[in-house]
Design an enzyme around this catalytic site. Structure first.
Site, short mmCIF file in Angstrom:
data_model
loop_
_atom_site.label_atom_id
_atom_site.label_comp_id
_atom_site.label_asym_id
_atom_site.label_seq_id
_atom_site.Cartn_x
_atom_site.Cartn_y
_atom_site.Cartn_z
N ARG A 58 0.87 -1.21 -0.22
CA ARG A 58 0.10 0.05 -0.15
C ARG A 58 0.84 1.06 -0.08
O ARG A 58 1.21 2.54 -0.93
CB ARG A 58 -0.94 0.33 1.26
CG ARG A 58 -2.29 -0.85 1.11
CD ARG A 58 -1.91 -1.29 2.68
NE ARG A 58 -3.16 -0.10 3.26
CZ ARG A 58 -4.04 0.22 3.61
NH1 ARG A 58 -4.96 -1.32 2.54
NH2 ARG A 58 -5.21 1.09 3.68
N THR A 59 1.43 1.34 0.80
CA THR A 59 2.32 2.89 0.88
C THR A 59 3.80 2.61 -0.31
O THR A 59 3.40 3.83 -0.75
CB THR A 59 3.40 2.50 2.55
OG1 THR A 59 2.54 2.46 3.46
CG2 THR A 59 3.54 4.06 2.39
N LYS A 86 23.85 -9.28 0.90
CA LYS A 86 25.64 -9.82 0.92
C LYS A 86 26.56 -9.11 1.49
O LYS A 86 27.65 -9.38 1.50
CB LYS A 86 25.94 -9.29 -0.74
CG LYS A 86 25.55 -10.03 -1.62
CD LYS A 86 25.30 -9.69 -3.10
CE LYS A 86 24.67 -10.48 -4.24
NZ LYS A 86 24.75 -9.99 -5.19
N ARG A 108 11.67 2.48 4.07
CA ARG A 108 11.28 2.44 4.94
C ARG A 108 11.86 1.10 5.68
O ARG A 108 12.74 0.45 4.92
CB ARG A 108 10.35 1.45 4.56
CG ARG A 108 9.43 0.76 5.11
CD ARG A 108 7.68 -0.28 5.72
NE ARG A 108 6.26 1.46 5.14
CZ ARG A 108 5.92 0.50 5.55
NH1 ARG A 108 5.45 -0.38 5.37
NH2 ARG A 108 4.26 1.07 5.45
N HIS A 136 5.68 6.47 12.01
CA HIS A 136 5.60 6.82 10.00
C HIS A 136 4.49 7.84 9.61
O HIS A 136 3.69 7.71 9.86
CB HIS A 136 4.17 5.35 10.07
CG HIS A 136 4.31 5.12 8.69
ND1 HIS A 136 4.42 5.82 7.68
CD2 HIS A 136 3.51 3.72 8.01
CE1 HIS A 136 3.76 5.48 5.91
NE2 HIS A 136 3.32 4.13 6.57
#
Length: 316
Positions: A58-59, A86, A108, A136
């Site tokens: 969604r975001t 890695k 995020r 957020h």
């Protein structure tokens, strides 16, 4: 429009005037998004990189759509399959990205503070799309816009945030924003899902849904953050729904015109009854999704204006 920030890392650094500026511009973008032709050129010529170290549908989709509607060149980076796996450090990633000269970086990350660290290492504007349990910010802003449009104001309202407060960055950002805008905030949930020191946030805390929802203007339900839980925070989902899931009986204690919100994705029958979630007279959950695109357009537009202004100062 005056906006004082170079990045959008959280709600905490924002003044009430900054919040109002974002929401006012977002209102204009709501109108744009409802037109047949949904394009503007506020980000024309700029590059936006969406870098998600956590899964998000969604975001990420909302930020991508917001950037494209404003004319940006948008690139999505799947960090879970990247060289970070890695052994590349976050600072290495930041330096690599900086060499590509992006203008807007949407991040995020599962660890609190990681987005702030990235912002210190790059020359572009950084937007926090959620970092650990910290913040957020665009979710709180889209919630604020939804409330303002539904209730006609964003101050002196009584707002209940219910459920998994302890693991929710959405709750933290909303608590900060709603407090800055002079609202009365109540937190409702089991003690096991309340963070330590929550009383320092200037909120009221309730263990009982009936008491916590009494006469409130807004009921904001939260998703159970199973992926962030380590141990037995609730006896069972069935017991949780019985005590804390929003159904018609519990909602009856709120004001008759109270609106119902949820940041999504919803667990129907756990946090909220399906009929309540779909009630067109009370639920504004779909409106939240719509406001998300507009708020992210506004935030990136304002940061891009500041970025261009700084560039002109350097050139001068």
């Amino acid at each position: 429009m005056s906006f004082s920030q170079s990045h959008l890392l959280g709600i905490e650094p924002l003044a009430p005037a900054d919040i109002t500026t974002i929401l006012d511009l977002a209102d204009q973008y709501v109108a744009l998004n409802r037109r047949d032709v949904k394009h503007a050129d506020a980000l024309a010529g700029l590059t936006q990189i969406n870098m998600f170290f956590e899964n998000s549908t969604r975001t990420q989709a909302s930020f991508e759509l917001a950037g494209k509607r404003l004319g940006a060149d948008v690139m999505n980076m799947s960090m879970q399959a990247s060289s970070v796996k890695k052994g590349e450090t976050l600072i290495d990633t930041a330096l690599t990205l900086n060499a590509m000269h992006p203008d807007l970086l949407v991040v995020r990350h599962p660890h609190s503070g990681a987005v702030d660290l990235l912002a210190q290492k790059v020359n572009c504007a950084v937007l926090n799309a959620g970092d650990g349990r910290h913040e957020h910010p665009t979710q709180a802003l889209l919630d604020a816009l939804t409330i303002r449009r539904a209730k006609g104001r964003l101050h002196r309202l009584s707002i209940a945030i219910c459920g998994d407060i302890a693991h929710s960055r959405v709750a933290r950002s909303n608590i900060i924003l709603l407090g800055k805008m002079e609202n009365r905030v109540r937190l409702v949930g089991p003690p096991t899902l309340m963070p330590a020191g929550i009383a320092d946030f200037g909120v009221e805390v309730f263990e009982d849904m009936e008491e916590g929802l009494r006469d409130v203007d807004v009921v904001m339900m939260l998703r159970l953050q199973r992926e962030r839980m380590d141990g037995g925070f609730i006896p069972s989902e069935r017991e949780y729904y019985f005590r804390y899931g929003l159904d018609a009986d519990k909602l009856s204690y709120a004001s008759p015109d109270a609106i119902v919100m949820h940041p999504g994705p919803m667990n129907r029958g756990v946090e909220i009854d399906g009929e309540i979630a779909d009630d067109i007279n009370r639920s504004v959950i779909q409106e939240q999704v719509e406001m998300g695109v507009a708020v992210r357009m506004a935030a990136m537009d304002l940061l891009a204006r500041n970025l261009r202004a700084r560039s002109k100062e350097v050139m001068a």
